[in-house]
Design a protein around this motif. Structure first.
Motif, PDB file in Angstrom:
ATOM      1  N   LEU A 150       0.857  -1.191   0.000  1.00 52.98           N
ATOM      2  CA  LEU A 150       0.000   0.000   0.000  1.00 52.98           C
ATOM      3  C   LEU A 150       0.892   1.240   0.000  1.00 52.98           C
ATOM      4  O   LEU A 150       1.767   1.385   0.862  1.00 52.98           O
ATOM      5  CB  LEU A 150      -0.902  -0.008   1.242  1.00 52.98           C
ATOM      6  CG  LEU A 150      -1.756   1.241   1.459  1.00 52.98           C
ATOM      7  CD1 LEU A 150      -2.713   1.475   0.286  1.00 52.98           C
ATOM      8  CD2 LEU A 150      -2.546   1.116   2.767  1.00 52.98           C
ATOM      9  N   LEU A 151       0.663   2.117  -0.965  1.00 55.00           N
ATOM     10  CA  LEU A 151       1.470   3.335  -1.117  1.00 55.00           C
ATOM     11  C   LEU A 151       0.518   4.522  -1.053  1.00 55.00           C
ATOM     12  O   LEU A 151      -0.208   4.786  -2.020  1.00 55.00           O
ATOM     13  CB  LEU A 151       2.209   3.309  -2.458  1.00 55.00           C
ATOM     14  CG  LEU A 151       3.043   2.043  -2.708  1.00 55.00           C
ATOM     15  CD1 LEU A 151       3.497   1.956  -4.159  1.00 55.00           C
ATOM     16  CD2 LEU A 151       4.237   1.999  -1.756  1.00 55.00           C
ATOM     17  N   THR A 152       0.494   5.205   0.077  1.00 49.98           N
ATOM     18  CA  THR A 152      -0.401   6.355   0.199  1.00 49.98           C
ATOM     19  C   THR A 152       0.279   7.598  -0.372  1.00 49.98           C
ATOM     20  O   THR A 152       1.501   7.649  -0.492  1.00 49.98           O
ATOM     21  CB  THR A 152      -0.822   6.583   1.666  1.00 49.98           C
ATOM     22  OG1 THR A 152       0.351   6.838   2.429  1.00 49.98           O
ATOM     23  CG2 THR A 152      -1.555   5.385   2.227  1.00 49.98           C
ATOM     24  N   ALA A 153      -0.524   8.599  -0.728  1.00 47.07           N
ATOM     25  CA  ALA A 153      -0.012   9.820  -1.388  1.00 47.07           C
ATOM     26  C   ALA A 153       0.921   9.431  -2.529  1.00 47.07           C
ATOM     27  O   ALA A 153       2.007   9.984  -2.684  1.00 47.07           O
ATOM     28  CB  ALA A 153       0.680  10.745  -0.385  1.00 47.07           C
ATOM     29  N   ALA A 154       0.472   8.485  -3.324  1.00 52.71           N
ATOM     30  CA  ALA A 154       1.355   7.875  -4.335  1.00 52.71           C
ATOM     31  C   ALA A 154       1.606   8.775  -5.530  1.00 52.71           C
ATOM     32  O   ALA A 154       2.401   8.423  -6.399  1.00 52.71           O
ATOM     33  CB  ALA A 154       0.760   6.548  -4.796  1.00 52.71           C
ATOM     34  N   THR A 155       0.968   9.924  -5.605  1.00 53.99           N
ATOM     35  CA  THR A 155       1.204  10.845  -6.728  1.00 53.99           C
ATOM     36  C   THR A 155       2.439  11.712  -6.489  1.00 53.99           C
ATOM     37  O   THR A 155       2.802  12.510  -7.352  1.00 53.99           O
ATOM     38  CB  THR A 155      -0.003  11.761  -6.942  1.00 53.99           C
ATOM     39  OG1 THR A 155      -0.211  12.498  -5.728  1.00 53.99           O
ATOM     40  CG2 THR A 155      -1.242  10.973  -7.294  1.00 53.99           C
ATOM     41  N   LEU A 160       5.400   7.635  -6.620  1.00 50.54           N
ATOM     42  CA  LEU A 160       5.481   7.145  -8.005  1.00 50.54           C
ATOM     43  C   LEU A 160       6.719   6.280  -8.206  1.00 50.54           C
ATOM     44  O   LEU A 160       6.673   5.277  -8.928  1.00 50.54           O
ATOM     45  CB  LEU A 160       5.476   8.327  -8.978  1.00 50.54           C
ATOM     46  CG  LEU A 160       4.089   8.976  -9.134  1.00 50.54           C
ATOM     47  CD1 LEU A 160       4.200  10.360  -9.759  1.00 50.54           C
ATOM     48  CD2 LEU A 160       3.176   8.090  -9.983  1.00 50.54           C
ATOM     49  N   ALA A 161       7.817   6.643  -7.553  1.00 48.22           N
ATOM     50  CA  ALA A 161       9.006   5.784  -7.624  1.00 48.22           C
ATOM     51  C   ALA A 161       8.704   4.436  -6.971  1.00 48.22           C
ATOM     52  O   ALA A 161       9.106   3.384  -7.478  1.00 48.22           O
ATOM     53  CB  ALA A 161      10.188   6.462  -6.930  1.00 48.22           C
ATOM     54  N   LYS A 183      -6.430   9.776 -10.630  1.00 48.33           N
ATOM     55  CA  LYS A 183      -6.580   8.313 -10.553  1.00 48.33           C
ATOM     56  C   LYS A 183      -6.067   7.616 -11.824  1.00 48.33           C
ATOM     57  O   LYS A 183      -5.254   6.687 -11.744  1.00 48.33           O
ATOM     58  CB  LYS A 183      -8.057   7.963 -10.320  1.00 48.33           C
ATOM     59  CG  LYS A 183      -8.301   6.468 -10.301  1.00 48.33           C
ATOM     60  CD  LYS A 183      -9.726   6.118  -9.952  1.00 48.33           C
ATOM     61  CE  LYS A 183      -9.888   4.606  -9.931  1.00 48.33           C
ATOM     62  NZ  LYS A 183     -11.194   4.183  -9.426  1.00 48.33           N
ATOM     63  N   GLN A 184      -6.543   8.067 -12.982  1.00 47.24           N
ATOM     64  CA  GLN A 184      -6.139   7.392 -14.220  1.00 47.24           C
ATOM     65  C   GLN A 184      -4.636   7.511 -14.441  1.00 47.24           C
ATOM     66  O   GLN A 184      -3.983   6.586 -14.928  1.00 47.24           O
ATOM     67  CB  GLN A 184      -6.919   7.977 -15.412  1.00 47.24           C
ATOM     68  CG  GLN A 184      -6.713   7.214 -16.711  1.00 47.24           C
ATOM     69  CD  GLN A 184      -7.064   5.720 -16.588  1.00 47.24           C
ATOM     70  OE1 GLN A 184      -8.107   5.358 -16.043  1.00 47.24           O
ATOM     71  NE2 GLN A 184      -6.174   4.833 -17.061  1.00 47.24           N
ATOM     72  N   ARG A 185      -4.088   8.651 -14.045  1.00 44.72           N
ATOM     73  CA  ARG A 185      -2.641   8.843 -14.238  1.00 44.72           C
ATOM     74  C   ARG A 185      -1.857   7.851 -13.379  1.00 44.72           C
ATOM     75  O   ARG A 185      -0.804   7.361 -13.784  1.00 44.72           O
ATOM     76  CB  ARG A 185      -2.254  10.288 -13.903  1.00 44.72           C
ATOM     77  CG  ARG A 185      -2.914  11.282 -14.850  1.00 44.72           C
ATOM     78  CD  ARG A 185      -2.479  12.691 -14.557  1.00 44.72           C
ATOM     79  NE  ARG A 185      -1.121  12.953 -15.009  1.00 44.72           N
ATOM     80  CZ  ARG A 185      -0.471  14.097 -14.796  1.00 44.72           C
ATOM     81  NH1 ARG A 185      -1.070  15.076 -14.141  1.00 44.72           N
ATOM     82  NH2 ARG A 185       0.749  14.267 -15.232  1.00 44.72           N
ATOM     83  N   LEU A 186      -2.371   7.556 -12.183  1.00 47.16           N
ATOM     84  CA  LEU A 186      -1.698   6.563 -11.335  1.00 47.16           C
ATOM     85  C   LEU A 186      -1.771   5.171 -11.954  1.00 47.16           C
ATOM     86  O   LEU A 186      -0.801   4.409 -11.921  1.00 47.16           O
ATOM     87  CB  LEU A 186      -2.338   6.548  -9.941  1.00 47.16           C
ATOM     88  CG  LEU A 186      -1.766   7.518  -8.919  1.00 47.16           C
ATOM     89  CD1 LEU A 186      -2.594   7.499  -7.640  1.00 47.16           C
ATOM     90  CD2 LEU A 186      -0.305   7.189  -8.598  1.00 47.16           C
ATOM     91  N   LEU A 187      -2.936   4.848 -12.529  1.00 46.91           N
ATOM     92  CA  LEU A 187      -3.064   3.544 -13.197  1.00 46.91           C
ATOM     93  C   LEU A 187      -2.092   3.491 -14.380  1.00 46.91           C
ATOM     94  O   LEU A 187      -1.376   2.502 -14.566  1.00 46.91           O
ATOM     95  CB  LEU A 187      -4.501   3.327 -13.678  1.00 46.91           C
ATOM     96  CG  LEU A 187      -5.527   3.098 -12.556  1.00 46.91           C
ATOM     97  CD1 LEU A 187      -6.951   3.226 -13.087  1.00 46.91           C
ATOM     98  CD2 LEU A 187      -5.330   1.717 -11.905  1.00 46.91           C
ATOM     99  N   ASP A 188      -2.024   4.574 -15.150  1.00 42.90           N
ATOM    100  CA  ASP A 188      -1.108   4.621 -16.299  1.00 42.90           C
ATOM    101  C   ASP A 188       0.352   4.528 -15.848  1.00 42.90           C
ATOM    102  O   ASP A 188       1.206   4.049 -16.591  1.00 42.90           O
ATOM    103  CB  ASP A 188      -1.308   5.918 -17.101  1.00 42.90           C
ATOM    104  CG  ASP A 188      -2.684   5.993 -17.746  1.00 42.90           C
ATOM    105  OD1 ASP A 188      -3.352   4.940 -17.845  1.00 42.90           O
ATOM    106  OD2 ASP A 188      -3.100   7.108 -18.121  1.00 42.90           O
ATOM    107  N   GLN A 320       0.574  18.798  -8.068  1.00 37.05           N
ATOM    108  CA  GLN A 320       1.543  18.111  -8.918  1.00 37.05           C
ATOM    109  C   GLN A 320       1.265  16.624  -9.026  1.00 37.05           C
ATOM    110  O   GLN A 320       0.596  16.017  -8.195  1.00 37.05           O
ATOM    111  CB  GLN A 320       2.974  18.322  -8.380  1.00 37.05           C
ATOM    112  CG  GLN A 320       3.343  17.528  -7.153  1.00 37.05           C
ATOM    113  CD  GLN A 320       3.019  18.282  -5.870  1.00 37.05           C
ATOM    114  OE1 GLN A 320       2.065  19.036  -5.807  1.00 37.05           O
ATOM    115  NE2 GLN A 320       3.797  18.052  -4.841  1.00 37.05           N
ATOM    116  N   PHE A 321       1.843  16.051 -10.071  1.00 37.72           N
ATOM    117  CA  PHE A 321       1.875  14.599 -10.253  1.00 37.72           C
ATOM    118  C   PHE A 321       3.334  14.272 -10.553  1.00 37.72           C
ATOM    119  O   PHE A 321       3.793  14.389 -11.673  1.00 37.72           O
ATOM    120  CB  PHE A 321       0.961  14.191 -11.419  1.00 37.72           C
ATOM    121  CG  PHE A 321       0.810  12.705 -11.568  1.00 37.72           C
ATOM    122  CD1 PHE A 321      -0.146  12.010 -10.841  1.00 37.72           C
ATOM    123  CD2 PHE A 321       1.634  11.984 -12.425  1.00 37.72           C
ATOM    124  CE1 PHE A 321      -0.286  10.638 -10.969  1.00 37.72           C
ATOM    125  CE2 PHE A 321       1.505  10.617 -12.556  1.00 37.72           C
ATOM    126  CZ  PHE A 321       0.538   9.946 -11.825  1.00 37.72           C
ATOM    127  N   GLY A 322       4.073  13.930  -9.516  1.00 39.13           N
ATOM    128  CA  GLY A 322       5.492  13.661  -9.673  1.00 39.13           C
ATOM    129  C   GLY A 322       6.339  14.810  -9.165  1.00 39.13           C
ATOM    130  O   GLY A 322       5.900  15.640  -8.373  1.00 39.13           O
TER     131      GLY A 322
END
Ligand SMILES: NC(=O)c1ccc[n+]([C@@H]2O[C@H](COP(=O)([O-])OP(=O)(O)OC[C@H]3O[C@@H](n4cnc5c(N)ncnc54)[C@H](OP(=O)(O)O)[C@@H]3O)[C@@H](O)[C@H]2O)c1
Length: 330
Positions: A150-155, A160-161, A183-188, A320-322
């Motif tokens: 489980l990776l919280t605040a995964a964005t 992401l790493a 959400k979709q960006r995390l799946l991608d 941000q995302f990353g």
């Protein structure tokens, strides 16, 4: 003269300023770097606000991450040579060194050789995040193939790493975000499952995904009241690595709650980067992933070096995302 970003009072992004400082010769075990890119880290913001786990000595520089070229060596340095392209891996405290400058002095052991043709922005974004994830998921007690993590605040940069590191070792990353649009960006980006906290129960979704067992490993950089939901998602005998304090309701002076049956511990990458053998193993793991394309650092946005205040504001907006990176023109 060199340009340095510094602060002489603690507070929001507005306390950051630029000043000129003399270019000095590196001392024993140090190297001077011509900096091309600087990774902006939450730790920098927390340090600036005096919310980090040690206080600044004012006036203070800041910065754990960068990429550039070695331009001078102090006595006794064997790790790198003048002209080497390098990235920075934090082995130091921000009270002793910092990367927010166009020419900075750093301990030579903090420098990771990188291919000459590598992109400094990507390299400045990579090392702290991937080594943090490596130390949590791979080193010591590695997550086994097929296990859920489980990776919280995964964005965030580390999250992401960690998604990519989990996939690299055959684990199954479950990622969370508060922001439905991410959400979709995390799946991608490789997450096997994404939980949008606020829209669904984190604990219930994880128990559902893991057939009621919960995850054996969770990485959480948030803390605060939401930690209860994370604890509920960890299996009996599992572990929760608390590695950040993103929730402003955290009181850094308070320890972690004791939870019977769960190993709940504070985690930092510094024992990994501070030990020569562990650091070497971490560098080998991350370098291999970067070289074969398994690790592709996600850079949200770059800012010009002079736009440091805006870069910190962007980070604190959590839009941000990353990673966020400052680029330096010479
Ligand atoms: N222990 C270590 O060795 C180590 C190493 C590196 C970093 N860190 C720490 O790890 C933390 C995360 O770093 P990072 O670079 O990955 O972060 P980041 O890139 O700044 O992103 C964090 C993400 O967390 C979410 N977030 C922000 N504030 C939040 C809050 N109050 N509650 C819940 N979620 C929140 C946001 O995503 P959503 O919009 O998707 O929710 C944001 O995209 C920081 O505290 C940093 O200091 C620790």
């Amino acid at each position: 003269m060199a340009r340095q970003i510094f602060f002489d009072r603690t507070g929001g992004p507005e306390v950051l300023r630029m000043r000129e400082v003399p270019v000095t010769a590196p001392g024993e075990g140090e190297a001077r770097i011509k900096v091309d890119a600087i990774g902006v880290n939450r730790a920098d913001a927390m340090f600036r606000e005096n919310r980090y786990f040690y206080p600044p000595n004012l006036p203070s520089g800041l910065g754990y991450e960068a990429a550039g070229v070695v331009e001078a060596l102090g006595p006794g340095v064997t790790e790198v040579a003048v002209g080497d392209s390098v990235a920075v891996l934090p082995t130091f405290t921000l009270t002793a060194y910092g990367t927010y400058g166009d020419h900075v002095i750093l301990p030579a052991v903090a420098l990771v050789p990188r291919p000459h043709d590598s992109d400094p922005v990507t390299e400045a974004a990579a090392w702290m995040a991937y080594v943090t994830a490596y130390g949590a998921l791979v080193e010591g007690d590695p997550v086994a193939k097929g296990e859920h993590v489980l990776l919280t605040a995964a964005t965030g940069g580390v999250g992401l790493a960690a998604v990519q590191v989990a996939n690299r070792i055959g684990a199954v990353p479950i990622a969370t975000t508060r922001t439905p649009a991410k959400k979709q960006r995390l799946l991608d980006a490789g997450a096997a499952h994404v939980i949008v906290t606020g829209e669904e129960s984190l604990t219930e979704r994880v128990l559902d995904i893991t057939d009621g067992r919960g995850v054996t490993t969770a990485m959480d950089p948030v803390g605060g009241p939401g930690i209860a939901e994370v604890i509920g998602a960890v299996s009996s005998g599992g572990r929760l690595l608390a590695y950040g304090l993103l929730d402003p309701r955290n009181d850094p002076s308070q320890g972690l709650p004791a939870v019977p049956g769960i190993d709940l511990s504070l985690y930092t990458l510094f024992p990994v980067t501070g030990d020569p053998e562990r650091r070497r193993n971490a560098i080998d793991f991350v370098a291999a992933g970067l070289a074969d394309g398994a690790f592709t650092p996600v850079v949200d946005r770059t800012f010009d070096f002079g736009d440091f205040t805006e870069a910190h504001r962007h980070m604190e907006s959590s839009a941000q995302f990353g990673k966020i990176v400052l680029t330096v023109r010479h």
